[in-house]
Enzyme design. Structure first.
Site, PDB file in Angstrom:
ATOM      1  N   ASP A 163      -3.746   5.928   6.256  1.00  0.00           N
ATOM      2  CA  ASP A 163      -4.153   7.188   6.867  1.00  0.00           C
ATOM      3  C   ASP A 163      -5.150   6.852   7.985  1.00  0.00           C
ATOM      4  O   ASP A 163      -4.754   6.522   9.095  1.00  0.00           O
ATOM      5  CB  ASP A 163      -4.748   8.046   5.750  1.00  0.00           C
ATOM      6  N   ARG A 206       1.939  12.193  -9.372  1.00  0.00           N
ATOM      7  CA  ARG A 206       2.277  10.783  -9.105  1.00  0.00           C
ATOM      8  C   ARG A 206       3.676  10.421  -9.595  1.00  0.00           C
ATOM      9  O   ARG A 206       4.312   9.524  -9.041  1.00  0.00           O
ATOM     10  CB  ARG A 206       1.267   9.852  -9.800  1.00  0.00           C
ATOM     11  N   GLU A 246       0.856  -1.196   0.000  1.00  0.00           N
ATOM     12  CA  GLU A 246       0.000   0.000   0.000  1.00  0.00           C
ATOM     13  C   GLU A 246       0.888   1.241   0.000  1.00  0.00           C
ATOM     14  O   GLU A 246       2.006   1.218   0.503  1.00  0.00           O
ATOM     15  CB  GLU A 246      -0.921  -0.062   1.233  1.00  0.00           C
ATOM     16  N   ASP A 247       0.369   2.323  -0.566  1.00  0.00           N
ATOM     17  CA  ASP A 247       1.170   3.553  -0.598  1.00  0.00           C
ATOM     18  C   ASP A 247       1.165   4.251   0.761  1.00  0.00           C
ATOM     19  O   ASP A 247       2.214   4.624   1.273  1.00  0.00           O
ATOM     20  CB  ASP A 247       0.674   4.501  -1.710  1.00  0.00           C
ATOM     21  N   PHE A 253      -0.230  16.262   4.175  1.00  0.00           N
ATOM     22  CA  PHE A 253      -0.683  15.701   2.904  1.00  0.00           C
ATOM     23  C   PHE A 253       0.509  15.635   1.963  1.00  0.00           C
ATOM     24  O   PHE A 253       1.132  16.639   1.660  1.00  0.00           O
ATOM     25  CB  PHE A 253      -1.807  16.524   2.281  1.00  0.00           C
TER      26      PHE A 253
HETATM   27  P1  IMP Z   1      -7.387   5.420   4.500  1.00  0.00           P
HETATM   28  O1  IMP Z   1      -6.244   4.778   5.236  1.00  0.00           O
HETATM   29  O2  IMP Z   1      -8.562   4.525   4.302  1.00  0.00           O
HETATM   30  O3  IMP Z   1      -7.764   6.730   5.129  1.00  0.00           O
HETATM   31  O4  IMP Z   1      -7.002   5.780   3.028  1.00  0.00           O
HETATM   32  C1  IMP Z   1      -5.750   5.786   2.575  1.00  0.00           C
HETATM   33  C2  IMP Z   1      -5.803   6.300   1.155  1.00  0.00           C
HETATM   34  O5  IMP Z   1      -6.057   7.713   1.139  1.00  0.00           O
HETATM   35  C3  IMP Z   1      -4.450   6.093   0.512  1.00  0.00           C
HETATM   36  O6  IMP Z   1      -4.362   4.863  -0.145  1.00  0.00           O
HETATM   37  C4  IMP Z   1      -4.360   7.277  -0.413  1.00  0.00           C
HETATM   38  O7  IMP Z   1      -4.969   6.965  -1.640  1.00  0.00           O
HETATM   39  C5  IMP Z   1      -5.176   8.370   0.275  1.00  0.00           C
HETATM   40  N1  IMP Z   1      -4.300   9.283   1.053  1.00  0.00           N
HETATM   41  C6  IMP Z   1      -4.256   9.415   2.394  1.00  0.00           C
HETATM   42  N2  IMP Z   1      -3.351  10.332   2.776  1.00  0.00           N
HETATM   43  C7  IMP Z   1      -2.788  10.788   1.625  1.00  0.00           C
HETATM   44  C8  IMP Z   1      -1.756  11.766   1.350  1.00  0.00           C
HETATM   45  O8  IMP Z   1      -1.145  12.401   2.234  1.00  0.00           O
HETATM   46  N3  IMP Z   1      -1.472  11.962   0.041  1.00  0.00           N
HETATM   47  C9  IMP Z   1      -2.100  11.302  -0.970  1.00  0.00           C
HETATM   48  N4  IMP Z   1      -3.048  10.376  -0.757  1.00  0.00           N
HETATM   49  C10 IMP Z   1      -3.403  10.120   0.536  1.00  0.00           C
HETATM   50 MG    MG Z   2      -3.887   3.784  -1.719  1.00  0.00          MG
END
Ligand code: IMP
Ligand code: MG
Length: 167
Positions: free
Chosen positions: A97, A159, A93-94, A146
């Site tokens: 959050d 990206r 995963e990237d 962010f």
């Molecule tokens: P969560 O953990 O369900 O809140 O979602 C995570 C997703 O939100 C990631 O896979 C990203 O696509 C997006 N995301 C959360 N924080 C960032 C950020 O700082 N930059 C870009 N995308 C983010």
């Molecule tokens: Mg993602």
């Protein structure tokens, strides 16, 4: 835009993680699962630093909002076409959050009975966590900022940046 993590630092961390994973899964069938779109760069780099054979596949998912009746489930927009019972699955995963997406995606993959399942995230923002979910490994823990680059976007831009930057 300020550089938070430069490309050399990212590369070194990816090499270290991929080598450690390669040692742990030696002689085992491994499927790397990149979560689109943000993980496409991480997955491409990670798989090329693996020192054991592995298969690569991608998924795309979005979590329902808290107000949605389907909350607690994940909407899979692109699914895997493999029988997971044959693989040790490593999700790449990237960024984690709130953790909502990955907690649901991991639960969904787990129900398909892979030989084992682990989640490796490039970035972790633990201060924003809502779901009860922790990755097995995170390459970098970052504050509540962010970030873009190395696959991550802001409105589909940035990206392709080779580093992680703060907007
Ligand atoms: P969560 O953990 O369900 O809140 O979602 C995570 C997703 O939100 C990631 O896979 C990203 O696509 C997006 N995301 C959360 N924080 C960032 C950020 O700082 N930059 C870009 N995308 C983010
Ligand atoms: Mg993602």
């Amino acid at each position: 835009m300020n550089v938070l993590i430069d490309s050399r630092t990212i590369h070194n961390a990816v090499v270290r993680a991929a080598r450690e994973v390669s040692e742990r899964y030696r002689d085992k069938p491994v499927l790397l699962v990149g979560v689109l779109t943000g993980s496409f760069v991480f997955t491409a780099d990670f798989c090329r630093e693996m020192t054991i054979p592995c298969e690569v596949a991608f998924m795309s998912a979005s979590s329902y909002g808290n107000s949605d009746v389907s909350s607690g489930d994940v909407k899979i927009k692109l699914d895997l076409d493999r029988d997971l019972t044959k693989y040790h699955v490593i999700v790449l995963e990237d960024i984690i959050d709130t953790g909502n997406t990955l907690s649901r995606l991991a639960a969904c993959l787990s129900r398909r009975s892979p030989l084992s399942l682990e989640v490796i995230t490039l970035l972790d923002k633990p201060s924003r966590r809502e779901a009860d979910f922790e990755p097995d490994r995170s390459l970098f823990t970052i504050p509540d900022l962010f970030v873009v680059g190395y696959g991550l976007d802001y409105a589909e831009k940035y990206r392709a940046l080779p580093f992680i930057a703060v907007m």
